[in-house]
Design an enzyme around this catalytic site. Structure first.
Site, mmCIF file in Angstrom:
data_model
loop_
_atom_site.group_PDB
_atom_site.id
_atom_site.type_symbol
_atom_site.label_atom_id
_atom_site.label_comp_id
_atom_site.label_asym_id
_atom_site.label_seq_id
_atom_site.Cartn_x
_atom_site.Cartn_y
_atom_site.Cartn_z
ATOM 1 N N SER A 1 45.322 20.261 28.798
ATOM 2 C CA SER A 1 45.568 21.600 27.834
ATOM 3 C C SER A 1 45.569 22.887 28.759
ATOM 4 C CB SER A 1 44.223 21.620 26.916
ATOM 5 O OG SER A 1 43.896 22.958 26.651
ATOM 6 N N GLY A 2 46.413 23.847 28.453
ATOM 7 C CA GLY A 2 46.422 25.055 28.824
ATOM 8 C C GLY A 2 45.183 25.877 28.789
ATOM 9 N N LEU A 3 44.793 25.777 27.445
ATOM 10 C CA LEU A 3 43.402 26.356 27.201
ATOM 11 C C LEU A 3 42.214 25.847 28.023
ATOM 12 C CD1 LEU A 3 41.961 28.420 25.179
ATOM 13 C CD2 LEU A 3 41.598 26.143 23.704
ATOM 14 N N ASP B 1 43.627 32.171 28.217
ATOM 15 C CA ASP B 1 44.685 31.165 27.853
ATOM 16 C C ASP B 1 46.000 32.222 27.621
ATOM 17 O OD1 ASP B 1 46.644 29.148 27.587
ATOM 18 O OD2 ASP B 1 45.840 28.540 25.505
ATOM 19 N N ASP C 1 50.604 20.852 29.189
ATOM 20 C CA ASP C 1 50.885 21.814 28.302
ATOM 21 C C ASP C 1 51.601 22.737 29.184
ATOM 22 O OD1 ASP C 1 50.694 24.112 26.789
ATOM 23 O OD2 ASP C 1 48.631 23.914 26.613
ATOM 24 N N ASP D 1 53.190 25.656 28.266
ATOM 25 C CA ASP D 1 53.069 26.833 27.658
ATOM 26 C C ASP D 1 54.423 27.138 27.420
ATOM 27 O OD1 ASP D 1 50.337 27.142 27.991
ATOM 28 O OD2 ASP D 1 50.511 28.493 29.727
ATOM 29 N N GLU E 1 56.514 25.451 24.440
ATOM 30 C CA GLU E 1 56.438 26.222 23.184
ATOM 31 C C GLU E 1 57.416 27.361 23.110
ATOM 32 O OE1 GLU E 1 52.342 26.803 23.763
ATOM 33 O OE2 GLU E 1 52.432 28.666 23.469
ATOM 34 N N LYS F 1 52.533 34.150 27.198
ATOM 35 C CA LYS F 1 52.159 33.666 25.788
ATOM 36 C C LYS F 1 50.489 34.004 25.769
ATOM 37 C CE LYS F 1 49.665 30.403 25.657
ATOM 38 N NZ LYS F 1 49.503 29.044 25.399
ATOM 39 N N ASN G 1 47.444 32.134 23.572
ATOM 40 C CA ASN G 1 46.760 30.866 22.722
ATOM 41 C C ASN G 1 47.076 31.203 21.227
ATOM 42 O OD1 ASN G 1 44.444 29.430 21.032
ATOM 43 N ND2 ASN G 1 45.033 28.245 23.046
ATOM 44 N N SER G 2 47.615 30.106 20.716
ATOM 45 C CA SER G 2 47.937 30.116 19.275
ATOM 46 C C SER G 2 46.901 30.595 18.374
ATOM 47 C CB SER G 2 48.356 28.553 18.586
ATOM 48 O OG SER G 2 49.415 28.466 19.818
ATOM 49 N N ARG H 1 57.804 22.409 21.412
ATOM 50 C CA ARG H 1 56.649 22.798 20.390
ATOM 51 C C ARG H 1 56.895 24.149 19.491
ATOM 52 N NH1 ARG H 1 50.630 24.421 22.425
ATOM 53 N NH2 ARG H 1 50.081 25.996 21.270
ATOM 54 N N HIS I 1 52.992 23.055 15.163
ATOM 55 C CA HIS I 1 51.651 23.432 15.614
ATOM 56 C C HIS I 1 51.344 24.176 14.012
ATOM 57 C CE1 HIS I 1 48.135 23.905 17.210
ATOM 58 N NE2 HIS I 1 48.295 25.104 18.159
#
Ligand code: SPV
Ligand code: MG
Length: 274
Positions: free
Chosen positions: A23-25, A35, A62, A64, A91, A97, A99-100, A135, A166
């Site tokens: 995970s990037g986060l 992130d 991930d 990104d 993504e 980016k 974080n979503s 993504r 997502h």
């Protein structure tokens, strides 16, 4: 299951999971940064290399938004394959980016430049089994449903091995509306972080191939470290805190000290030489 370090990768494998979400986060947070592409992609590569060494499971990084344009994506794929990483998820957001789940002005990139990244990734990989997951961030930024679906078709046509859709909704309606209409053989991936009250078999029945538990090792480690720090600071002693935490022996087991002891016997021949 999420991992962010060699140790967490090992723990994921021992728990029985079949694959690792790097995970990037979680990697960013473990490094103490946001992130938001604050960690450089080679720093991310170093983190995932430790995971590779610690676990035999397939690792999906991930990636990104690909850490740059199609050309950086090509170099990323080259380096991931050299380090034995099994796939990357990219993504359709702009670099750098966010974080979503960060409430801010989230933006997707244009769909054509993203299909270029997918094609570049697929053309670069040498191992046929390497997976490129595309993504969709359309639901995150509030694109209309039809546009998200159109992008999904474009990414599948560009050669993506799977489509990750997502959502930050607390119910699964958006995701299930998507899976309902999805008519391609390209497998679907979901990340049920905010809509985790929907039983997982609902997604399986809807045709989803993979669910990612995206950040739960990171979050549990934060709570555990905060509790232990608080307790030791207050008590000015480790006596009580030591009761509920892993023993030093467990650390040695997880890092396979046994193997080193056997290797010493084999290579040092009992001479005690350096
Ligand atoms: C991550 O784990 O870094 C992800 C998943 O990208 S999420 O944080 O849910 O966007
Ligand atoms: Mg991420």
């Amino acid at each position: 299951m999420e991992a962010h370090s060699g140790l967490s990768a090992k723990i994921v494998e021992e728990a029985g999971f079949k694959g690792i979400w790097a995970s990037g986060l979680a990697i960013s947070a473990t490094l103490g940064v946001r992130d938001c592409n604050e960690a450089s992609w080679t720093q991310v590569l170093d983190a995932v290399e430790f995971m590779r060494d610690a676990s035999t499971l397939p690792i999906l990084l991930d990636g990104d938004s690909g850490f740059g344009d199609f050309n950086i994506v090509r170099r990323l794929i080259l380096k991931l394959e050299q380090r034995g990483i099994n796939g990357v998820c990219i993504e359709d957001k702009l670099y750098p980016k966010r974080n979503s789940f960060i409430e801010c002005d989230q933006k997707v990139c244009d769909a054509d430049s993203f299909t270029g990244k997918i094609k570049a990734a697929k053309d670069t990989q040498k191992d046929n089994d390497f997976c490129v997951v595309a993504r969709l961030e359309g639901f995150i930024v509030g694109l209309p449903f039809e546009q998200v679906m159109e992008r999904a078709h474009m990414y599948a046509d560009a050669g993506a091995d799977a489509i990750l859709v997502h959502s930050k909704r607390t119910d699964a309606e958006q995701i299930l509306a998507f899976t309902d209409i999805w008519d391609r053989p390209t497998p679907l991936v979901v990340v049920p972080t905010t809509y985790n009250s929907t039983p997982t078999d609902v997604f399986a029945k809807a045709g989803v191939s993979l669910a990612i538990w995206a950040n739960h090792n990171l979050r549990t480690s934060i709570t555990a470290m905060q509790d232990t720090c608080r307790q030791i600071y207050q008590a000015q002693s480790t006596l009580k805190a030591s009761e509920n935490i892993a023993s030093v022996k467990e650390v040695f087991r997880l890092t396979d000290m046994e193997e080193l002891a056997a290797a010493e016997k084999h290579y040092l021949s009992g001479s005690g030489a350096e």
